[in-house]
Design an enzyme around this catalytic site. Structure first.
Site, mmCIF file in Angstrom:
data_model
loop_
_atom_site.group_PDB
_atom_site.id
_atom_site.type_symbol
_atom_site.label_atom_id
_atom_site.label_comp_id
_atom_site.label_asym_id
_atom_site.label_seq_id
_atom_site.Cartn_x
_atom_site.Cartn_y
_atom_site.Cartn_z
ATOM 1 N N GLN A 1 -3.441 -0.789 10.634
ATOM 2 C CA GLN A 1 -3.727 -2.543 9.673
ATOM 3 C C GLN A 1 -3.881 -3.593 10.898
ATOM 4 O OE1 GLN A 1 -3.042 -3.299 6.478
ATOM 5 N NE2 GLN A 1 -3.407 -5.372 7.327
ATOM 6 N N LYS B 1 0.762 -1.433 0.043
ATOM 7 C CA LYS B 1 -0.198 0.207 0.215
ATOM 8 C C LYS B 1 0.706 1.269 -0.078
ATOM 9 C CE LYS B 1 -4.019 -2.318 2.394
ATOM 10 N NZ LYS B 1 -3.549 -2.735 3.997
ATOM 11 N N ASP C 1 -10.878 3.084 5.326
ATOM 12 C CA ASP C 1 -11.017 1.436 5.709
ATOM 13 C C ASP C 1 -12.134 1.148 5.156
ATOM 14 O OD1 ASP C 1 -9.085 -0.364 4.953
ATOM 15 O OD2 ASP C 1 -8.135 -0.694 7.447
#
Ligand SMILES: NC(=O)c1ccc[n+]([C@@H]2O[C@H](COP(=O)([O-])OP(=O)(O)OC[C@H]3O[C@@H](n4cnc5c(N)ncnc54)[C@H](OP(=O)(O)O)[C@@H]3O)[C@@H](O)[C@H]2O)c1
Length: 297
Positions: free
Chosen positions: A98, A54, A121
Site C-alpha cells: 500500500q 480491501k 496492482d
C-alpha cells in the site's frame, strides 16, 4: 438531465464481485484457495482505511487475506526480504504494497521486487510494459482498469472517441491512456493527456467525448469545460475543509459535480463511481492470478 445520467459504480462493482465470487468458488472446488497479502508500512490513516476495505471485500468473496503492518522505520531491505518470502510462498497469489511508503523506501524498487505474476496492482515494470505493448497477459493497474470497465459496462462507445485524460500520474492517467489507445476491442480511442504544463486545458476538455479527471485538484472541471453529451469520469479524491462535516472535512472529486452533471450525457458520482471499481478490479486481478498459478500447476 436527471439522476438517470449517473454511472453507478457501486452497482457495477457489485455485479463484478458476484462474478469474482463464482470464480473463487470454482477454484476452491478444485482445492485452490486464492490468497492475497497486503503490506502496510507506517500508520498513514488513509492507507489504514483503504487496506481495511480491501481486506473486508476479500473476506466477503472467499479470498484469504493477511496484512503485514510494518513500523514506519522499517529498513527497505527488510520490506524487500518480506516480499521475497511472499514471492516464493505458493499459497500467496497476490501481493499489494500500500502506498504511500515512508520517504526512505523507494517505491520503484519495492514495486519491481514483487513477482510480476503476483503483482495484482499492476505496478511492476513488466506489467507496465505489457500494458504499453498491448499484451493482455499482464495485470492492469486497478483504477484505470476500473475506469475502462465502467465505460464498457455503461455501454459508452470508446472506439474512435476523443478521450481527454486530465493527469499523467503513473497510477491512473498514464496507464489509462495506454489502455484506451490500444488497437483492441473497447479501446481504439484518440487519447489526449493533459497535465500541469498543458496550455489551455479547458479547450482540450471541451473537445472530449469522454473526459476523465485524475489530477487530485478539487472540483477543477467546471460546466463550461465540458461539451454537451460528454461522458465524465471523476477519479479524484480530495479533502476539502468543512467545519460543518463531522470530521471537519469532506471528500470531493476533481469535477464540480453539481454544475457539470445537468449538462452531460453520463457522469460518475463521487464517491460511488470509480472508487468501488478499483477494489473490484483488485479482487478480479487476484482471482486471475490464482487461476493462472493453478493452470501453471
Ligand atoms: N478512486 C480511486 O480509486 C483512486 C485511485 C487512485 C488515485 N485516485 C485519485 O486520483 C487523483 C490522481 O491520482 P494520481 O496518483 O494519478 O496523482 P499524481 O500521480 O499526483 O498525478 C496528478 C497529475 O495531475 C496533474 N495535475 C495536478 N494539478 C494540475 C493542474 N492544476 N492542472 C493540470 N494538471 C494538473 C499532474 O501534472 P504534472 O505531471 O505536470 O505534475 C499529474 O500529472 C488523486 O485525487 C487520487 O486521490 C483515486
Amino acid at each position: 438531465m436527471t439522476a438517470s445520467n449517473l454511472i453507478d459504480g457501486r452497482a457495477i462493482a457489485s455485479a463484478i464481485h458476484e462474478e469474482t465470487a463464482r470464480r473463487v468458488e470454482r477454484l476452491r472446488a478444485r482445492g485452490v484457495q486464492p490468497g492475497l497479502v497486503f503490506i502496510r508500512v507506517g500508520e498513514d490513516p488513509a492507507s489504514k482505511v483503504y487496506v481495511g476495505m480491501k481486506e473486508r471485500m476479500s473476506g466477503q468473496l472467499g479470498i484469504r487475506s493477511e496484512t503485514h503492518v510494518l513500523p514506519e522505520a522499517t529498513p527497505e531491505g527488510e520490506l524487500l526480504a518480506l516480499i521475497d518470502r511472499l514471492n516464493r510462498d505458493e499459497t500467496v497469489h497476490g501481493i499489494l504494497v500500500q502506498a504511500p511508503l515512508p520517504r526512505h523506501i523507494s517505491e520503484a524498487r519495492v514495486y519491481a521486487s514483487v513477482a510480476p505474476e503476483k503483482d495484482v496492482d499492476g505496478f511492476h515494470p513488466v506489467n507496465v510494459g505489457k500494458l504499453m505493448l498491448g499484451d493482455d497477459t499482464g495485470f492492469v493497474p486497478c483504477t484505470p482498469a476500473g475506469v475502462h470497465e465502467l465505460l464498457i459496462r455503461a455501454k459508452v462507445p470508446v472506439e474512435g472517441a476523443e478521450v481527454v485524460v486530465l493527469g499523467r500520474g503513473n497510477i491512473v492517467g498514464k496507464p489509462l491512456a495506454a489502455l484506451l489507445m490500444q488497437k483492441a476491442p473497447h479501446a481504439n480511442a484518440t487519447v489526449t493527456v493533459c497535465h500541469s504544463r498543458t496550455r489551455d486545458i479547458a479547450a482540450h476538455c471541451r473537445r472530449a467525448d469522454i473526459l476523465v479527471a485524475a489530477m487530485g485538484v478539487a472540483e477543477f472541471v467546471k460546466a463550461d469545460m465540458v461539451k454537451e453529451e460528454a461522458v465524465v469520469i471523476d477519479v479524484g479524491v480530495n479533502r476539502v475543509e468543512d467545519p460543518a462535516a463531522p470530521k471537519g472535512y469532506r471528500l470531493v472529486g476533481d469535477v464540480a459535480f453539481a454544475e457539470v452533471q445537468p449538462k452531460v450525457r453520463l457522469i460518475t458520482p463521487n464517491p460511488g463511481g470509480v472508487g468501488p471499481m478499483t477494489i473490484a478490479m483488485l479482487m478480479r486481478n487476484t482471482v486471475r492470478a490464482a487461476e493462472l498459478a493453478a493452470a501453471a500447476g
